[in-house]
Write a protein that holds these residues in place. Sequence first.
Motif, PDB file in Angstrom:
ATOM      1  N   GLU A  15       4.122  -9.805 -13.902  1.00 55.75           N
ATOM      2  CA  GLU A  15       5.410  -9.779 -13.234  1.00 55.75           C
ATOM      3  C   GLU A  15       5.141  -9.975 -11.717  1.00 55.75           C
ATOM      4  OE1 GLU A  15       7.438  -6.205 -14.047  1.00 55.75           O
ATOM      5  OE2 GLU A  15       7.420  -6.481 -16.235  1.00 55.75           O
ATOM      6  N   ALA A  16       5.535 -11.143 -11.219  1.00 60.09           N
ATOM      7  CA  ALA A  16       5.246 -11.488  -9.812  1.00 60.09           C
ATOM      8  C   ALA A  16       6.155 -10.703  -8.879  1.00 60.09           C
ATOM      9  CB  ALA A  16       5.420 -12.987  -9.591  1.00 60.09           C
ATOM     10  N   PRO A  17       5.587  -9.885  -7.912  1.00 60.11           N
ATOM     11  CA  PRO A  17       6.409  -9.160  -6.940  1.00 60.11           C
ATOM     12  C   PRO A  17       6.840 -10.064  -5.787  1.00 60.11           C
ATOM     13  CG  PRO A  17       4.098  -8.641  -6.603  1.00 60.11           C
ATOM     14  CD  PRO A  17       4.141  -9.559  -7.794  1.00 60.11           C
ATOM     15  N   ASP A  18       7.794  -9.593  -4.958  1.00 59.44           N
ATOM     16  CA  ASP A  18       8.201 -10.375  -3.783  1.00 59.44           C
ATOM     17  C   ASP A  18       7.021 -10.484  -2.794  1.00 59.44           C
ATOM     18  OD1 ASP A  18      10.716 -10.604  -4.797  1.00 59.44           O
ATOM     19  OD2 ASP A  18      11.501  -8.840  -3.740  1.00 59.44           O
ATOM     20  N   ASN A  19       7.004 -11.609  -2.087  1.00 61.66           N
ATOM     21  CA  ASN A  19       5.934 -11.836  -1.100  1.00 61.66           C
ATOM     22  C   ASN A  19       6.269 -11.104   0.209  1.00 61.66           C
ATOM     23  OD1 ASN A  19       3.889 -12.691   0.520  1.00 61.66           O
ATOM     24  ND2 ASN A  19       4.280 -14.881   0.277  1.00 61.66           N
ATOM     25  N   ALA A  20       5.791  -9.865   0.356  1.00 60.93           N
ATOM     26  CA  ALA A  20       6.090  -9.047   1.549  1.00 60.93           C
ATOM     27  C   ALA A  20       5.303  -9.507   2.783  1.00 60.93           C
ATOM     28  CB  ALA A  20       5.779  -7.593   1.254  1.00 60.93           C
ATOM     29  N   LYS A  21       4.335 -10.384   2.582  1.00 58.93           N
ATOM     30  CA  LYS A  21       3.527 -10.855   3.732  1.00 58.93           C
ATOM     31  C   LYS A  21       4.382 -11.587   4.749  1.00 58.93           C
ATOM     32  CE  LYS A  21      -0.375 -13.940   4.767  1.00 58.93           C
ATOM     33  NZ  LYS A  21       0.393 -14.861   5.591  1.00 58.93           N
ATOM     34  N   SER A  22       5.368 -12.308   4.319  1.00 56.27           N
ATOM     35  CA  SER A  22       6.220 -13.061   5.240  1.00 56.27           C
ATOM     36  C   SER A  22       6.943 -12.133   6.209  1.00 56.27           C
ATOM     37  CB  SER A  22       7.228 -13.919   4.453  1.00 56.27           C
ATOM     38  OG  SER A  22       8.076 -13.090   3.659  1.00 56.27           O
ATOM     39  N   HIS A  23       7.328 -10.948   5.715  1.00 56.08           N
ATOM     40  CA  HIS A  23       7.994  -9.988   6.593  1.00 56.08           C
ATOM     41  C   HIS A  23       7.036  -9.463   7.677  1.00 56.08           C
ATOM     42  CE1 HIS A  23      11.501  -9.995   3.986  1.00 56.08           C
ATOM     43  NE2 HIS A  23      10.723  -9.740   2.916  1.00 56.08           N
ATOM     44  N   VAL A  24       5.738  -9.288   7.288  1.00 54.93           N
ATOM     45  CA  VAL A  24       4.735  -8.861   8.281  1.00 54.93           C
ATOM     46  C   VAL A  24       4.565  -9.926   9.358  1.00 54.93           C
ATOM     47  CG1 VAL A  24       2.304  -8.224   8.669  1.00 54.93           C
ATOM     48  CG2 VAL A  24       3.514  -7.430   6.613  1.00 54.93           C
ATOM     49  N   ASP A  25       4.500 -11.179   8.910  1.00 57.70           N
ATOM     50  CA  ASP A  25       4.325 -12.289   9.861  1.00 57.70           C
ATOM     51  C   ASP A  25       5.487 -12.359  10.842  1.00 57.70           C
ATOM     52  OD1 ASP A  25       1.949 -12.901   8.651  1.00 57.70           O
ATOM     53  OD2 ASP A  25       2.793 -14.486   7.347  1.00 57.70           O
ATOM     54  N   ILE A  26       6.676 -12.156  10.320  1.00 57.90           N
ATOM     55  CA  ILE A  26       7.872 -12.215  11.179  1.00 57.90           C
ATOM     56  C   ILE A  26       7.833 -11.085  12.214  1.00 57.90           C
ATOM     57  CG2 ILE A  26      10.383 -11.943  11.202  1.00 57.90           C
ATOM     58  CD1 ILE A  26      10.413 -13.342   8.443  1.00 57.90           C
ATOM     59  N   ALA A  27       7.424  -9.880  11.790  1.00 53.93           N
ATOM     60  CA  ALA A  27       7.358  -8.735  12.700  1.00 53.93           C
ATOM     61  C   ALA A  27       6.310  -8.963  13.797  1.00 53.93           C
ATOM     62  CB  ALA A  27       7.040  -7.469  11.913  1.00 53.93           C
TER      63      ALA A  27
END
Length: 799
Positions: free
Chosen positions: A402-414
């Motif tokens: 079950e693929a989770p959401d890619n939270a890395k993009s939120h880190v990059d934005i911050a």
Amino acid sequence: MIEKIKFLKNLAVFNDFDWDSAVIDDSSNVLLLKKTNIIYGRNYSGKTTLSRVIRAMETGSISEKYENPECCISIHDNDDVTQVDFSSHNKVIRVFNDDFIKQNLKFIINPNENVEPFAILGGDNNVIEEEIKVLKEKLGVNEENQETALYKDLKSLQKSYDTAKLVHQTAERTLASQLNEKAIGNPNGIKYNSEKYGDQNYTNAKLRKEILVVKKDEFVPISDEEKTAEEKMLLEQAKDDIPDLKELILSFEIFSTKTKELVEKPIAQSDKIEDLVKDAVLNRWVKEGRDLHKDKLDTCAFCSSEIKETRWDELEKHFDEESDKLEKEITDLVTEIKNESKLLDSIKIIKKDDFYSKYHGEFETAKAAFDNSIINYQRTLGLLISQLEKRKNEIINAQLFEAPDNAKSHVDIAVEKIEELRVKSNEYTEKLSKDQEKAKKKLRLREIYDFIATIKYNEQVANIDLLKTKLEEEKKKRDDKQVEIDDVLSQVSEKQRQLKDESKGADKVNELLNNYFGHNFLSLKAIEFEDEDTGNKHYRFEIHRENKKAFHLSEGENSLIAFCYFMAKLQDIETKGKKPIIWIDDPISSLDSNHIFFIYTLINTQIYGEDDFEQLFISTHNLNFLKYLKRLPNANNDDKKSERKKLYRYLVIERNDKKSSIKIMPNYLRDYVSEFNYLFSQIYKCSTMENVDDSSYTAFYNFGNNARKFLELYLYYKYPDSTSPMDKMKKFFGDENIPAVFTDRLNNEYSHLSGVFERGETVVEVPEMNTAAKLIIERIKEEDFDQYEALLTSIGESQ
């Protein structure tokens, strides 16, 4: 006048002489030279070396054969003269010594050479002399506080100029001091308040330049309100640039891909134990039991039943290599994911205090977004770990990823938001610095504007300009008067050149030779010759005897001619009337007593009679000549005067082995000028001292020679017959032979070595010297007590 010879180093026997420690009175007061200075010194004591130092002030250089010479001569109202520049004085120096003779009377060294000619003023042109007299009357007297005529006018104009110069300089210094205090004065100067006015390298030149700026009509200083605002801006401290954020590398995509691969990876079902395949918990329990028993136990630790080989084969086929590999890969990936999550817990981001306060709100928002993104990212990583752990527990059965959401993009934005804020803060730093520099300049110019108003700068500058104009006017008056004087002096020099007659120089020498020494058979002739290159006529001087060029002159004749030449040369056009400092070094070499008296008479009449000298030095080794020098004008009354008013200074040069020193002449040598008294003083000193030190070394070293000469004089007058010296000694010492023989041995061995040449290489035997000295003194006391007392009195000793 020369006041003292401060020090002499590396100059022959003067190795390390210091005037202030050597030339002192009984109270240790340093004494200075006087108008007339009489110097006594034995041969080889350093008299000629001393004269060479003074002659270097005449010629401008000293012999190059001295290695690293150092000297310092103190002159009244003049900087000290040192070996660096012997010409750094305004005195006329004339020195008579061996170097003078070698330079001017070359025939003494080479009979084929001549005597250097010199010119004195002729006496035939009365008209020109009268013109010179009129010109000199126009010039007047140029002696201090006695000026007349043009010199008096010049002095008055010089005084007016000096006054104008002083007033102008005072006004300039006052303004300069105020400007200096404002520019670089500590602690209130602009330089020391750079936090308010900028430029910690502020200078006087910069202040003067900015004064011109604020004096311009278009300059408008900031108001009081603007001044307050600018000062408040300066309170904001500029921050250092915030460095770039460290790049944050996250591996979510890689972890997600690998997790999907491992969770969904199938395992082959053949040879599997069905019960274990259906029950994951049981399967894990059996696997752990297998690991605990394998190669360790043959019976089951749980039930104690034997584990057969066939059971081991079944378990090995169930737990095959493929499932072990998958389990290991899952374990390794979980470790990697956990390490990244753990790394994020310790990550350090920019602090709020790194930003200006105006950005603190934005930073806190961005920081909170960053922290939330990290938490979400770690939560997403936890979802990956959960799926991996589930597959690991059910290793045989593949799972659905079950693929989770890619939270890395939120880190990059911050991170990007924080970076944008960092750039803005840094840019504001640069702007703030520029704004503050502008504010500092405005405050500085306002301060200067107020300052020049306070000190009335414009009025001071106007006054200085007026004073400068006055100074230039006074300078022109003085310079015009100096030009007038120089013009008259030039006329005098020109007319003196018209009178110049070199033949008169020779006549003057002959006059001295004939009038003072009666040498009619020796004369100096001026021989005229024509220069082959220019055609001009010149003179050379030759020594003639009976109208022929003289050769083979005796040492005495050489000495007489040399000294008469020097005395006549004091009348040449380069010296006459210029008040020279005269140094005469031992002028009586090879002369008999009669000629010695004539030398003294010549000095007395020609130097003191003319009174055309500033200072006189005479050095000698001859006690008879020293006696005559005590008869120079006012010498007898000089001792009665106070130190300040004395005209004479008596000095002695003492040599101890290889070192010489200048000292005040002892009273007995100055007051009772006789070699007999001197020799007695040396013997008496040896009789009273039993140890050698720096003060007594010379007396012991010269004892043999001194005792021999003293006894020759004493015994000759006591026994004026043809008795042999040894017989006289025996008579003097009495019937006993021992004292006479003993004393004669000391006198001869230490005076002439008498065949005992090694004596010259050994240290003087003090006990023997002391014993011999006591024998002589005691015998004189017994033989002639009255003479003994008189001798003691003459050398300043008491019975």
